[in-house]
Every structure is written in structure tokens, then in C-alpha cells.
Write an enzyme that holds these catalytic residues in place. Structure first.
Site, PDB file in Angstrom:
ATOM      1  N   VAL A 105      -9.791   2.333 -11.683  1.00 11.00           N
ATOM      2  CA  VAL A 105     -10.328   1.176 -12.386  1.00 11.00           C
ATOM      3  C   VAL A 105     -11.739   0.865 -11.886  1.00 11.00           C
ATOM      4  O   VAL A 105     -11.972   0.846 -10.669  1.00 11.00           O
ATOM      5  CB  VAL A 105      -9.406  -0.050 -12.204  1.00 11.00           C
ATOM      6  CG1 VAL A 105      -9.954  -1.261 -12.945  1.00 11.00           C
ATOM      7  CG2 VAL A 105      -7.996   0.268 -12.694  1.00 11.00           C
TER       8      VAL A 105
ATOM      9  N   LYS B 293     -10.492   1.358 -17.208  1.00 12.75           N
ATOM     10  CA  LYS B 293      -9.475   2.136 -16.507  1.00 12.75           C
ATOM     11  C   LYS B 293      -9.462   3.527 -17.106  1.00 12.75           C
ATOM     12  O   LYS B 293      -9.354   3.688 -18.316  1.00 12.75           O
ATOM     13  CB  LYS B 293      -8.100   1.481 -16.650  1.00 12.75           C
ATOM     14  CG  LYS B 293      -7.008   2.159 -15.818  1.00 12.75           C
ATOM     15  CD  LYS B 293      -5.618   1.562 -16.076  1.00 12.75           C
ATOM     16  CE  LYS B 293      -5.265   0.521 -15.027  1.00 12.75           C
ATOM     17  NZ  LYS B 293      -3.848   0.083 -15.106  1.00 12.75           N
TER      18      LYS B 293
ATOM     19  N   ASP C  34       6.082  -5.052 -13.276  1.00 17.70           N
ATOM     20  CA  ASP C  34       5.284  -4.900 -12.060  1.00 17.70           C
ATOM     21  C   ASP C  34       4.539  -6.202 -11.772  1.00 17.70           C
ATOM     22  O   ASP C  34       3.352  -6.205 -11.464  1.00 17.70           O
ATOM     23  CB  ASP C  34       4.311  -3.716 -12.228  1.00 17.70           C
ATOM     24  CG  ASP C  34       3.800  -3.184 -10.887  1.00 17.70           C
ATOM     25  OD1 ASP C  34       4.379  -3.536  -9.833  1.00 17.70           O
ATOM     26  OD2 ASP C  34       2.823  -2.427 -10.898  1.00 17.70           O
TER      27      ASP C  34
HETATM   28  P1  ADP Z   1      -3.828  -0.280 -11.038  1.00 18.03           P
HETATM   29  O1  ADP Z   1      -2.992  -1.276 -10.264  1.00 18.03           O
HETATM   30  O2  ADP Z   1      -3.004   0.656 -11.845  1.00 18.03           O
HETATM   31  O3  ADP Z   1      -4.843   0.391 -10.184  1.00 18.03           O
HETATM   32  P2  ADP Z   1      -4.874  -2.587 -12.502  1.00 18.03           P
HETATM   33  O4  ADP Z   1      -4.862  -2.686 -13.992  1.00 18.03           O
HETATM   34  O5  ADP Z   1      -3.925  -3.456 -11.759  1.00 18.03           O
HETATM   35  O6  ADP Z   1      -4.688  -1.048 -12.133  1.00 18.03           O
HETATM   36  O7  ADP Z   1      -6.358  -2.890 -12.006  1.00 18.03           O
HETATM   37  C1  ADP Z   1      -6.735  -2.691 -10.646  1.00 18.03           C
HETATM   38  C2  ADP Z   1      -7.546  -3.878 -10.141  1.00 18.03           C
HETATM   39  O8  ADP Z   1      -8.718  -4.042 -10.935  1.00 18.03           O
HETATM   40  C3  ADP Z   1      -6.835  -5.213 -10.228  1.00 18.03           C
HETATM   41  O9  ADP Z   1      -6.022  -5.466  -9.111  1.00 18.03           O
HETATM   42  C4  ADP Z   1      -7.977  -6.198 -10.332  1.00 18.03           C
HETATM   43  O10 ADP Z   1      -8.504  -6.464  -9.055  1.00 18.03           O
HETATM   44  C5  ADP Z   1      -9.012  -5.421 -11.130  1.00 18.03           C
HETATM   45  N1  ADP Z   1      -8.924  -5.732 -12.572  1.00 18.03           N
HETATM   46  C6  ADP Z   1      -8.166  -5.113 -13.505  1.00 18.03           C
HETATM   47  N2  ADP Z   1      -8.349  -5.647 -14.739  1.00 18.03           N
HETATM   48  C7  ADP Z   1      -9.263  -6.626 -14.582  1.00 18.03           C
HETATM   49  C8  ADP Z   1      -9.913  -7.550 -15.491  1.00 18.03           C
HETATM   50  N3  ADP Z   1      -9.649  -7.577 -16.801  1.00 18.03           N
HETATM   51  N4  ADP Z   1     -10.823  -8.407 -14.979  1.00 18.03           N
HETATM   52  C9  ADP Z   1     -11.119  -8.387 -13.649  1.00 18.03           C
HETATM   53  N5  ADP Z   1     -10.572  -7.554 -12.768  1.00 18.03           N
HETATM   54  C10 ADP Z   1      -9.629  -6.675 -13.206  1.00 18.03           C
END
Ligand code: ADP
Ligand code: MG
Length: 352
Positions: A36, A55, A167
């Protein structure tokens, strides 16, 4: 106009993007199924790190795009604002799914919980400034109540749409700076049970820190590949029978617990709590008995907070963290719980 036409028109009018439109910023996270980044549009470079989140996901990204599209149409306020998702194939990396959201803000609930300032840091973000009120249990309880209300509201939206997140944890709850509310992110493990899209890769383990005791939230076939979701037409009757949404409620209950008890906010403390609770056959009353006799001041303060107003907080917590899914309260019923009778934070600021 029927819903199908509206959805189609919305889909066609919405801007679409491709790889070259996007400029990557700093990395925000890396899970087993994707990376991400912060990002911005090449045409419209914005503030330092960009106002988007990108992502790059493996093949499971197909399901995550499906879930985000569905949330966009059915319960947009529950989750981070999804903009677009597409398949990006390259000779080097093979198939990759790119998902784009609006950047909602810097802080997840996990970040905020880790600060010594919690829950006052959350109050400052919701109200936009530090309040000149005396600190104390009452005020902390109001802040925590406000977070729980926002979380349950978002969950109710997802569950009413037929989606179970699976989750739910502080790392997957982002504070949206524009709406000044918490929103849910990361639909990578979510299941849409109404159309039977329920793919959990074998290697995917539900986060053991926040997972409810039941292994399988629903006995149903899973499609063999995420890129070819098969509609198995699960009826709402099956949903009623299995109550898969209560898996998320258990996780939300653990978040409530961590907000009330500073001593349970670290990973190791939460893991230890899970062990203790299991030893008590998942009976919170039993757990309270065993820890309260030798309780640290920190634990005692948590119980004191939950015991306010005739113990409504403790009552709500007990109705969320239960062994049997069907004995857990639903998000919708929880929102009508007496714990939420008192005014939350916003009302507090109007009283100023
Ligand atoms: P994964 O856990 O599979 O790595 P996530 O979708 O949880 O992916 O995203 C990872 C991190 O990125 C999140 O914990 C958050 O800190 C940040 N993040 C994700 N989406 C957003 C968003 N729309 N705005 C701000 N930060 C985000
Ligand atoms: Mg995540």
C-alpha cells in the site's frame, strides 16, 4: 430508474485511471497480499505525499475490488472512499490488481490507541481542538462511546449489505479527517455472503489477536479461484441461520476492551488476555472474577469506566464478547443499547 441503471450510469461517468496516471509516494504498509502506497494523480500532483492511496494486490485483489464497488453503492459511509480498481498486467510481474482510494487521514485507531494521550487525542481530532474540560473517567467514557458508536454504525452498514469484514482490528480502522469519523478499511478478507463470494485462500489466517473462537463463519462452498467468483446464491435465510456478522462483533468487542483498559492495548497483553479468557471458557464474568481480586490500578480503572451509569458499558461488552456467535448482539441492536443513551462527544462540544 431502477438500481441497476443507476449503478451502471454511475460506473460509466466515474473517472477511470490507468497505471501511468498515478505517481507513487511513500509506502504505508505491506501485507501478504499486497503493498500500500500514498499516491497522487500525475495530472494533478497534490500535497507532499498525495491525496490518494494505492494498493497493488495479488490475485486476491479481484475480490477486494468487488467488495469495494459493492460498499460504494450500498453503504459508502462505512468504508474509506473507493475510487477505482483495475487489472494491471506486466511481463515482469504478471497480473496485479491496482486499487485506489481517497487518502482519508494519517491515523488509524491502532496509532491513536498506542499514544499515552488516548482517548483525548481522539477527542481532539473529532472536535477539532483540545477541550478545556477536566479530565476524568466520565469524559473518557464519552469519547470511547463515540468511537464505538461510529464503529458499530460502519459495521451495521456492511452487515446490512451482506458483507462480513472478518479482519476488524484497530489497524483496519482509519480516522477520516474530512468527515471526522472512523471508517473501516481493508476489505481483503471480507465475504459477501448474499452472493456467495467468500473466498479465503488456504494460506490466509484470520488475525488470531482479534478473531472470534469459531474457525469457520459459515459452512459454504468457496469458489475455487478468486478471479472467477461463482454466485452460489446464498439466501438471507442462511445468513439468519449462521449469523456470520457476529464474527466482526466479537472483534469489535475486543477493541472496546482495549479502549477501556490501557493495560490491554499492547499485542502481548491482548494475546495474554485471549489465553486467560479461553481458560475461563470465554466467560467474561469469570475472567473479571479471576483478575479483579489481584487487579492492578490500571485494570481497576477500566472496570470503573465500564461500571459507570449502572454498568451499561460492561453490559454491552459482555453482549459482544461471547463464545457462541448467536448469543452476541448484532451491530444494529448494539446501537440501540443503553450504553449509547447518553449524548456522545459532539453534543458535549455543543454544550460549550
Ligand atoms: P494491508 O493491511 O493488506 O497491508 P490496508 O488496506 O489495511 O492493507 O492498508 C495498509 C495501511 O495503509 C493501513 O493500515 C493504513 O495505515 C493505510 N491506509 C489504507 N487505506 C487508507 C486510506 N484510504 N486512507 C489513509 N490511509 C490508508
Ligand atoms: Mg490492513
Amino acid at each position: 430508474f431502477d438500481m441497476f441503471v443507476l449503478a451502471f450510469v454511475e460506473r460509466v461517468l466515474r473517472p477511470t485511471y490507468k497505471k501511468d496516471d498515478i505517481v507513487l509516494g511513500k509506502k504505508l504498509g505491506e501485507g501478504s497480499f499486497g503493498v500500500v502506497y500514498r499516491a497522487s494523480l500525475a495530472k494533478k500532483p497534490s500535497s507532499r505525499d498525495g491525496d490518494l492511496v494505492l494498493k497493488k494486490a495479488t490475485e486476491y485483489g479481484a475480490v477486494e475490488i468487488w467488495m469495494n464497488e459493492r460498499v460504494r453503492r450500498a453503504c459508502a459511509n462505512s468504508c474509506a472512499d473507493f475510487m477505482y480498481g483495475f487489472l494491471e498486467s506486466s511481463a515482469k510481474k504478471g497480473a496485479e490488481y491496482w486499487l485506489i482510494w481517497k487518502f482519508e487521514g494519517e491515523a488509524t485507531l491502532a496509532d491513536l490507541l498506542q499514544s499515552k494521550e488516548f482517548p483525548y487525542n481522539v477527542e481532539a481530532m473529532i472536535l477539532g481542538e483540545n477541550q478545556d474540560l477536566p479530565k476524568g473517567l466520565e469524559r473518557e467514557n464519552r469519547i470511547i462511546q463515540t468511537v464505538m458508536r461510529q464503529l458499530l454504525f460502519a459495521l451495521d452498514g456492511l452487515h446490512s449489505t451482506g458483507i462480513v469484514h472478518r479482519d476488524i482490528k484497530p489497524q483496519n480502522i482509519i480516522f477520516s479527517e474530512d468527515s471526522r469519523t472512523f471508517k473501516i478499511i481493508d476489505l481483503g478478507a471480507a465475504a459477501d455472503l448474499r452472493v456467495g463470494i467468500n473466498y479465503i485462500p488456504k494460506e490466509f489466517l484470520l488475525d488470531p489477536r482479534y478473531a472470534a473462537p469459531e474457525q469457520y463463519i459459515m459452512s459454504t462452498q468457496t469458489p475455487s479461484a478468486p478471479s472467477a467468483p461463482v454466485a452460489t446464491a446464498l439466501s438471507p435465510v442462511l445468513w439468519q441461520l449462521n449469523l456470520p456478522d457476529r464474527f466482526d462483533i466479537y472483534s469489535a468487542g475486543l477493541i472496546f476492551l482495549q479502549m477501556a483498559f490501557p493495560g490491554l492495548r499492547s499485542d502481548s497483553a491482548l494475546i495474554q488476555f485471549n489465553r486467560q479468557l479461553k481458560r475461563c471458557d470465554y466467560d467474561l464474568i469469570e475472567w473479571r472474577k479471576t483478575v479483579e481480586s489481584r487487579a492492578s490500578p490500571d485494570l481497576r480503572r477500566g472496570f470503573e469506566l465500564l461500571d459507570l451509569d449502572g454498568g451499561v458499558g460492561w453490559e454491552l461488552l459482555k453482549s459482544m464478547v461471547r463464545y457462541k456467535a448467536r448469543q452476541r448482539i448484532s451491530a444494529k441492536t448494539a446501537l440501540a443499547h443503553p450504553y449509547f443513551d447518553k449524548e456522545g462527544l459532539l453534543a458535549l462540544s455543543f454544550m460549550q
